[in-house]
Structures are given as structure tokens and as C-alpha cells.
Design a protein around this motif. Structure first.
Motif, PDB file in Angstrom:
ATOM      1  N   ARG A  88      22.323   0.998 -11.042  1.00 63.35           N
ATOM      2  CA  ARG A  88      21.622  -0.072 -11.780  1.00 63.35           C
ATOM      3  C   ARG A  88      21.306  -1.230 -10.833  1.00 63.35           C
ATOM      4  N   GLN A  89      22.243  -1.563  -9.930  1.00 67.98           N
ATOM      5  CA  GLN A  89      22.021  -2.658  -8.992  1.00 67.98           C
ATOM      6  C   GLN A  89      20.905  -2.318  -7.997  1.00 67.98           C
ATOM      7  N   LEU A  90      20.847  -1.054  -7.606  1.00 67.43           N
ATOM      8  CA  LEU A  90      19.772  -0.614  -6.706  1.00 67.43           C
ATOM      9  C   LEU A  90      18.429  -0.626  -7.434  1.00 67.43           C
ATOM     10  N   GLU A  91      18.434  -0.136  -8.657  1.00 66.51           N
ATOM     11  CA  GLU A  91      17.177  -0.111  -9.436  1.00 66.51           C
ATOM     12  C   GLU A  91      16.658  -1.520  -9.682  1.00 66.51           C
ATOM     13  N   ALA A  92      17.582  -2.479  -9.823  1.00 68.09           N
ATOM     14  CA  ALA A  92      17.196  -3.854 -10.124  1.00 68.09           C
ATOM     15  C   ALA A  92      16.864  -4.646  -8.859  1.00 68.09           C
ATOM     16  N   GLY A  93      16.965  -4.001  -7.712  1.00 70.96           N
ATOM     17  CA  GLY A  93      16.655  -4.711  -6.475  1.00 70.96           C
ATOM     18  C   GLY A  93      17.719  -5.713  -6.051  1.00 70.96           C
ATOM     19  N   VAL A  94      18.880  -5.651  -6.680  1.00 71.27           N
ATOM     20  CA  VAL A  94      19.995  -6.525  -6.274  1.00 71.27           C
ATOM     21  C   VAL A  94      20.621  -5.973  -4.986  1.00 71.27           C
ATOM     22  N   LEU A  95      20.695  -4.661  -4.903  1.00 73.46           N
ATOM     23  CA  LEU A  95      21.146  -3.984  -3.689  1.00 73.46           C
ATOM     24  C   LEU A  95      19.979  -3.144  -3.150  1.00 73.46           C
ATOM     25  N   HIS A  96      19.912  -3.003  -1.841  1.00 75.40           N
ATOM     26  CA  HIS A  96      18.840  -2.184  -1.252  1.00 75.40           C
ATOM     27  C   HIS A  96      19.347  -1.037  -0.387  1.00 75.40           C
ATOM     28  N   ASP A  97      20.471  -1.245   0.263  1.00 71.95           N
ATOM     29  CA  ASP A  97      21.012  -0.183   1.107  1.00 71.95           C
ATOM     30  C   ASP A  97      22.524  -0.115   0.920  1.00 71.95           C
ATOM     31  N   VAL A  98      22.965   0.991   0.387  1.00 70.18           N
ATOM     32  CA  VAL A  98      24.391   1.187   0.116  1.00 70.18           C
ATOM     33  C   VAL A  98      24.846   2.451   0.832  1.00 70.18           C
ATOM     34  N   LEU A  99      25.901   2.340   1.604  1.00 69.90           N
ATOM     35  CA  LEU A  99      26.548   3.539   2.151  1.00 69.90           C
ATOM     36  C   LEU A  99      27.675   3.902   1.212  1.00 69.90           C
ATOM     37  N   PHE A 100      27.533   5.030   0.544  1.00 75.01           N
ATOM     38  CA  PHE A 100      28.570   5.480  -0.383  1.00 75.01           C
ATOM     39  C   PHE A 100      29.377   6.594   0.281  1.00 75.01           C
ATOM     40  N   LEU A 101      30.648   6.306   0.511  1.00 75.38           N
ATOM     41  CA  LEU A 101      31.569   7.289   1.094  1.00 75.38           C
ATOM     42  C   LEU A 101      32.659   7.595   0.082  1.00 75.38           C
ATOM     43  N   ALA A 102      32.631   8.784  -0.477  1.00 79.58           N
ATOM     44  CA  ALA A 102      33.759   9.166  -1.322  1.00 79.58           C
ATOM     45  C   ALA A 102      34.777   9.900  -0.459  1.00 79.58           C
ATOM     46  N   THR A 103      36.041   9.658  -0.727  1.00 79.20           N
ATOM     47  CA  THR A 103      37.093  10.312   0.045  1.00 79.20           C
ATOM     48  C   THR A 103      37.888  11.252  -0.857  1.00 79.20           C
ATOM     49  N   GLY A 104      38.366  12.341  -0.282  1.00 77.69           N
ATOM     50  CA  GLY A 104      39.150  13.292  -1.059  1.00 77.69           C
ATOM     51  C   GLY A 104      40.455  13.637  -0.370  1.00 77.69           C
ATOM     52  N   ALA A 105      41.474  13.905  -1.178  1.00 75.94           N
ATOM     53  CA  ALA A 105      42.767  14.356  -0.669  1.00 75.94           C
ATOM     54  C   ALA A 105      42.865  15.847  -0.960  1.00 75.94           C
ATOM     55  N   LEU A 106      42.719  16.649   0.087  1.00 75.25           N
ATOM     56  CA  LEU A 106      42.704  18.099  -0.081  1.00 75.25           C
ATOM     57  C   LEU A 106      44.138  18.602  -0.058  1.00 75.25           C
ATOM     58  N   MET A 107      44.707  18.770  -1.225  1.00 75.45           N
ATOM     59  CA  MET A 107      46.101  19.210  -1.294  1.00 75.45           C
ATOM     60  C   MET A 107      46.367  19.742  -2.699  1.00 75.45           C
ATOM     61  N   SER A 108      47.473  20.438  -2.858  1.00 76.68           N
ATOM     62  CA  SER A 108      47.932  20.842  -4.181  1.00 76.68           C
ATOM     63  C   SER A 108      49.421  20.544  -4.252  1.00 76.68           C
ATOM     64  N   PRO A 109      49.976  20.421  -5.466  1.00 72.94           N
ATOM     65  CA  PRO A 109      51.423  20.219  -5.568  1.00 72.94           C
ATOM     66  C   PRO A 109      52.205  21.313  -4.829  1.00 72.94           C
ATOM     67  N   THR A 110      51.717  22.555  -4.900  1.00 67.26           N
ATOM     68  CA  THR A 110      52.396  23.656  -4.205  1.00 67.26           C
ATOM     69  C   THR A 110      52.469  23.393  -2.703  1.00 67.26           C
ATOM     70  N   ALA A 111      51.358  22.944  -2.128  1.00 72.56           N
ATOM     71  CA  ALA A 111      51.327  22.698  -0.685  1.00 72.56           C
ATOM     72  C   ALA A 111      52.316  21.592  -0.317  1.00 72.56           C
ATOM     73  N   LEU A 112      52.368  20.537  -1.134  1.00 68.55           N
ATOM     74  CA  LEU A 112      53.293  19.441  -0.816  1.00 68.55           C
ATOM     75  C   LEU A 112      54.744  19.900  -0.949  1.00 68.55           C
ATOM     76  N   GLN A 113      55.009  20.722  -1.969  1.00 66.50           N
ATOM     77  CA  GLN A 113      56.361  21.260  -2.123  1.00 66.50           C
ATOM     78  C   GLN A 113      56.759  22.106  -0.919  1.00 66.50           C
ATOM     79  N   GLN A 114      55.768  22.683  -0.273  1.00 66.62           N
ATOM     80  CA  GLN A 114      56.052  23.512   0.906  1.00 66.62           C
ATOM     81  C   GLN A 114      56.069  22.688   2.189  1.00 66.62           C
ATOM     82  N   GLY A 115      56.009  21.350   2.044  1.00 66.77           N
ATOM     83  CA  GLY A 115      56.162  20.498   3.215  1.00 66.77           C
ATOM     84  C   GLY A 115      54.869  20.156   3.937  1.00 66.77           C
ATOM     85  N   GLU A 116      53.730  20.512   3.340  1.00 68.95           N
ATOM     86  CA  GLU A 116      52.453  20.225   3.990  1.00 68.95           C
ATOM     87  C   GLU A 116      52.084  18.753   3.851  1.00 68.95           C
ATOM     88  N   ASN A 117      51.201  18.299   4.715  1.00 63.80           N
ATOM     89  CA  ASN A 117      50.628  16.964   4.610  1.00 63.80           C
ATOM     90  C   ASN A 117      49.433  16.966   3.669  1.00 63.80           C
TER      91      ASN A 117
END
Lengths: 342, 342
Positions: B294-323
Motif C-alpha cells: 500500500r505504501q509503494l502504491e501510494a508513492g510513500v515508498l519507492h524502493d524497498v529491499l525485502f529480505l525474508a529470513t528462514g530457520a531451516l530446522m525441525s524439532p527432530t534435528a534439534l533433538q539430534q544436536g543439530e544447529n
């Protein structure tokens, strides 16, 4: 360049070439009829690791390393790796590939993952997003059983329609440089739900998805089944394969003599007690990246339609009364090689 | 057309346009500072369904339907839908989208999924594989808690670094037809493992991945942080955001005044007791597809770098001592709109 044809088929022109491939298998797979085609067979279920999940990760590491070696490329030559598996949060892919430093795009297509990752990597190369891209998938009998069905220690009875999750992995490196085998077409599939909800009868849940994607492809293109040496499904097994052939006949296409299934090829069903056949991402992964690519390279096969099918479900969803949703993705593998004298 | 720039950045020329977007949120999100920007707020945690997993599926259905409606398109106009979520085997995506009959490509990028699916859909449109493609993701507090941490009924104490999984979804329809906001660049990330293994401190596990992808992007292109109105991470929360800014400063880039995080924007941390902030695919999904576009459409913002981050893990992996392995994908959102008079 990518040319869109019909509703959902992508024609790749020039085609995208398979520069290298790697396949790994476990002990049982190494005792089956395709044993001589795998690059590595591990008789230790744990592959020297502490857990089955870590063992499965290592299958992916080894398959990619082998494929890179055969392609004569380094990880730094690969722009993207498309990877997925059956485990919760796709951890075999994460932990198996974490040290390779290649931009990573996790894919989830259940047992359709080999075709999905091959198709995605091919689309990225043909569309100009990559010079080279990798695809990989895996499965492991022990990690899959305890996650989807019962702990192995429980020793549950297996039903006649159940399939045996393959311990194995397959990987390909795709690129623009010419090579004997190429991917010329890709059809990504739509989800199909005909109401099957028996986790011990995956073949029946997935067969309708293969029918849908195969008929989508034949409708999109001018091809007929007889244009192919082989129409190869991933892991429909005995029950699903019969259903596929019947449903295709009803749809007006006879594929009886042209169809085979990786799940029926990887084990000797008479001797190896796998009930309805093999299954898992690693089943089609290891068979295609092992046996099938060798037949194409040798000019024994020239045109193969590879359709892997996946059952998109989780134990939680089934406990909540959901059906198993099927999906199937297709890649057309082509070789111009003349048959080699043996 | 796709132009590869540097090691891992794709420049899309012409750009790929955002033809429509949809965002959904739950009750708590609907009481936060961005409430007026969501297309729908559901005060019923179950959205009228029987289970939380089904409720989350419905969030995806509604987000895609809204995006299609705003784009003036039907499901049959969309060649591919890229979708993923946090649940085992990505079932919110499967069951939420099964009836749409659009070729389906399941993605797994944990909380990076909104950027991953946007980037994939953009690459498919720019590379010629699709005229229009859709991207969608979701998360739900109740389904995520019981799967990754504890059943809600257990009433466990939350640590100060823990984040609150957003109940919400976001979807965009991308295509070639011109529209006010476009995606001009995409950088897909590499996995990062700095040894964090605390599932209640995801921000710390993911911040290094954002640093890596952001520096990859700045190195690949001629851009500097000051070229952007906003550098927006997905769900680093308070702890991860501080780390990101510190690590970027060490790398020679000051982003202090340009950076914000969807997890810090979606809730009022002083009043809403969310500890380190919001998290989950649906956090960045609903904030980007609601407020930011909405902010981009309204011209309030013009250039946004959107970086989504993810944690690639499962409870099983953590239980097995993984990072916990982190990953981050980036899309550059651009608007030429002049600021609108209010």
C-alpha cells in the motif's frame, strides 16, 4: 528460451543438458536388479552417521558430489540448487547441502520431488536465470517409517498395498553446455484429490495425478504415447501402476506396453518382500539418475517421459480426516545418441 | 528477460509487476498497529474450521482469492502457484490451494517463504515460463506452537528472546501487465550456520543469513543502502534486528536508519506481550502484502529491499544436536508512483 505450449507445458529450445548425475542406494536396493547402475551402495544403514536423518542427509551430499564430479564442475559453478525430501521441514536437504555454499531453493513435492527439482532447474537454465543448476532428492526407509507410519521397533505388519520406502538419492547437474542427454519439455502438475486416505496405499492416491499430468502433456503437445520409448512413473508401485494404465485407457490412451514404474524396477518383488513395490523420492531419484540416464547415454533409450508422483499429506492431516492429495510433475528426457555396440 | 548480475542476483528487465495482493490476519494482529492494512481480520482462531491446521489452510485460500480479485484474474489465468508454509509437509499450502486447479509448486524456505515464492514467481514470469504466477504463504500461532515447541495446553513460559508466530497469510499475483509496483531484482540466498541451536532464539539464528544475502546483493549490484527507502527483514524480531545492524556495520554498511523488520512492525511490543516480536511466514507475508505494498502504491515508498529470513530446522534435528541453519532471500520492490495528496 522457454516456449509455453498449451495450458501448462514448457518447451525448452535450445534444450537444457544433463551435464552430470549421481545416484546412491542402500543395502536392499544394492541387492536388487539395478544394483550395477548406482554410483554408490551403502551397506551400513547409518552411513557411518549417528542417526537415520543424518544418514539420509549424507545420501544427498554424496549424490550431488558425484554429479558435480561427472560434470567436471565445482559447487561455485552452480548458481542454484533445487532440493527436497520427505522429512519434516526437508531437513535431509538442509543438512546434506549446507556446506556447499550454493544458493538453495527448498522444494516440497513429496515423492514427485525428483521431477519437480529437475523441472525447476531446467526452467531456470532455459529462462536465463542460471548457467548451471542442480537438482537433488533423497529418501531413507528408516527415517520415513518412523515419521509417516510407525517406529521400526514396533514391528508393525505391513498391508499388501503398502510400499517400501527406498533408501537412496539422485542428483543431476543441468546446464547450457551440450551433452548426450537433455530435457526438452516440462509439465508441472495440478493437485488431484479423489478421496483416498489410506497412508498404506499411496499408489492409488497418486495414480490420478499422473493421469492428469500425462493427459495435460499429451493435450498440450502433438505427442502420442508411441512417440516415447518409455513412460516412466516414479513410485506408483503395483497397485498404482495398474490404476494408471486403466485410467489412461479410459481416457483414450493405451500405454500398457510403454509404461514402467521406478518402484517396480528397483526391487525384485518376488524375492525382496517389498509388497507393492518401492516408493519415496529416492526411488525415482536413484533409478532415473542411475539406470535411466545410462540407457539414454548409451542410445538404448531416446525419449523418456519421466513423471514422478507425490502424495501431499502429513500424518497430522490424515488424523484430522483429510484425504491424500496427489501431484505429478513431468520431464521429457531426450537423447540423440546412436545405439552403442556392446 | 533475466539478466544475471554478479554471483547470484537476477535483474528482471522488463520488471515483473504485482497485479494484485491479499493479506489476512488473526485477532492479535488485528489489534496491532497495522490492522487497517489487512484485507481481512479473523477474530475466530479457527476461522470456522475444525482444527488450527485447517484454519491456516483457509488463510491461504482467502489471501489468494483476494489477490486474484484485486488483479481482476481467475485461477485459470495463473500458470503456476508457488506456495509454502511451516507445517510438516507444507499442508497449509496443499489443503488451502487444492481446489484452485493451478499447477502447484511447493516451496520450503521456512520463514523466508514469502520472499522465496515471490522471487520464484518473478523468475518464472521474467524467464518466459508464465504470463502470470502466484505466490502465497501463511503461518498460524496455534499450529506452529504445537508443532515446533509445546502444545498450547501445556502453558509453557516463554523466554525473552522468543517470538510470537503470526497468524496470517500474504499472497501476490505477478505478471507482465503493467502495474504501479514491480519486482526488479531478486537474490536467492545461501545457507548460513553460525552454530545457534536455541529454537527460542530464531532471530539470532537467522540474522547472519540476512547479512550474507544483503551483502551478496550489494556486491552484485552497484547499489548502496542509501538507494533504498527501506531495508525490510521478515521476522528477525528485536534480537535478530540488533544483530543484523551490528553485523552490517562490521561489514562496512550502515543500515541503522533504513532498516525495519516486519516482526517489529506487526505488534505493539509495549502492549501486546510478544517478547522479541512477530515471526512466521505469515508475519512478513501479511505485512508486505498488506502495509508495504500500500505504501509503494501510494508513492510513500519507492524502493524497498525485502529480505525474508528462514530457520531451516525441525524439532527432530534439534533433538539430534543439530544447529539451526539460516537462509534469506531478497526481492527489490519498486514503485514509480508520485506521492499522493492525502
Amino acid at each position: 528460451m522457454i516456449q509455453r505450449t498449451g495450458n501448462s507445458t514448457l518447451q525448452l529450445d535450445p534444450p537444457v543438458y544433463i551435464l552430470g548425475s549421481g545416484s546412491c542406494a542402500g543395502k536392499k536396493e544394492g541387492e536388487g536388479p539395478l544394483a550395477s547402475y548406482f554410483d554408490a551402495i551403502y551397506s551400513d544403514t547409518l552411513l557411518g552417521m549417528d542417526t537415520w536423518e543424518q544418514a539420509e542427509s549424507r545420501l544427498q551430499t554424496e549424490a550431488v558430489k558425484t554429479a558435480l564430479h561427472k560434470a567436471g564442475l565445482q559447487p561455485s559453478d552452480i548458481q542454484y540448487i533445487f532440493a527436497g525430501d520427505l522429512l519434516n521441514q526437508c531437513i535431509s536437504s538442509t543438512y546434506g547441502l549446507r556446506d556447499m555454499n550454493i544458493p538453495f531453493l527448498g522444494q516440497y513435492g513429496a515423492c514427485s520431488t525428483m521431477a519437480q527439482t529437475m523441472g525447476m532447474a531446467a526452467a531456470f537454465v532455459a529462462g536465463g536465470a542460471a548457467e548451471n543448476a542442480a537438482a537433488v532428492t533423497s529418501s531413507h526407509f528408516c527415517s520415513a517409517e518412523r515419521q509417516f507410519r510407525f517406529p521400526l521397533e514396533y514391528g508393525g505388519q505391513r498391508t499388501p498395498t503398502s510400499q517400501w520406502t527406498t533408501t537412496g538419492a539422485g542428483s543431476v547437474i543441468l546446464g547450457k553446455r551440450s551433452a548426450p542427454v537433455s530435457i526438452t519439455e516440462v509439465t508441472f502438475g495440478r493437485m488431484t484429490d479423489l478421496g483416498v486416505n489410506d497412508a498404506n496405499n499411496m499408489g492409488a492416491a497418486m495414480a490420478p495425478a499422473a493421469v492428469r499430468t500425462l493427459t495435460d502433456y499429451l493435450t498440450d503437445t502433438d505427442h502420442v504415447p508411441a512417440d516415447f520409448d518409455l513412460i516412466l512413473t516414479g513410485d506408483l508401485g503395483y497397485v498404482g501402476s495398474r490404476l494408471l494404465r486403466q485410467m489412461m485407457r479410459k481416457a483414450g490412451w493405451d500405454i500398457e506396453t510403454l509404461h514402467n514404474d521406478c518402484g517396480l524396477m528397483i526391487y525384485d518383488r518376488k524375492k525382496q518382500d517389498v509388497h507393492a513395490g518401492g516408493s519415496g523420492c529416492g526411488c525415482s531419484g536413484s533409478v532415473v539418475c542411475g539406470y535411466i540416464l545410462r540407457q539414454l547415454e548409451a542410445g538404448v533409450l531416446h525419449d523418456v517421459l519421466f513423471l514422478a508422483t507425490g502424495a501431499l499429506m502429513s500424518p497430522t492431516a490424515l488424523q484430522q480426516g483429510e484425504n491424500i492429495v496427489g501431484i505429478s510433475h513431468l520431464v521429457h528426457l531426450h537423447s540423440d545418441e546412436p545405439p552403442k555396440e556392446s
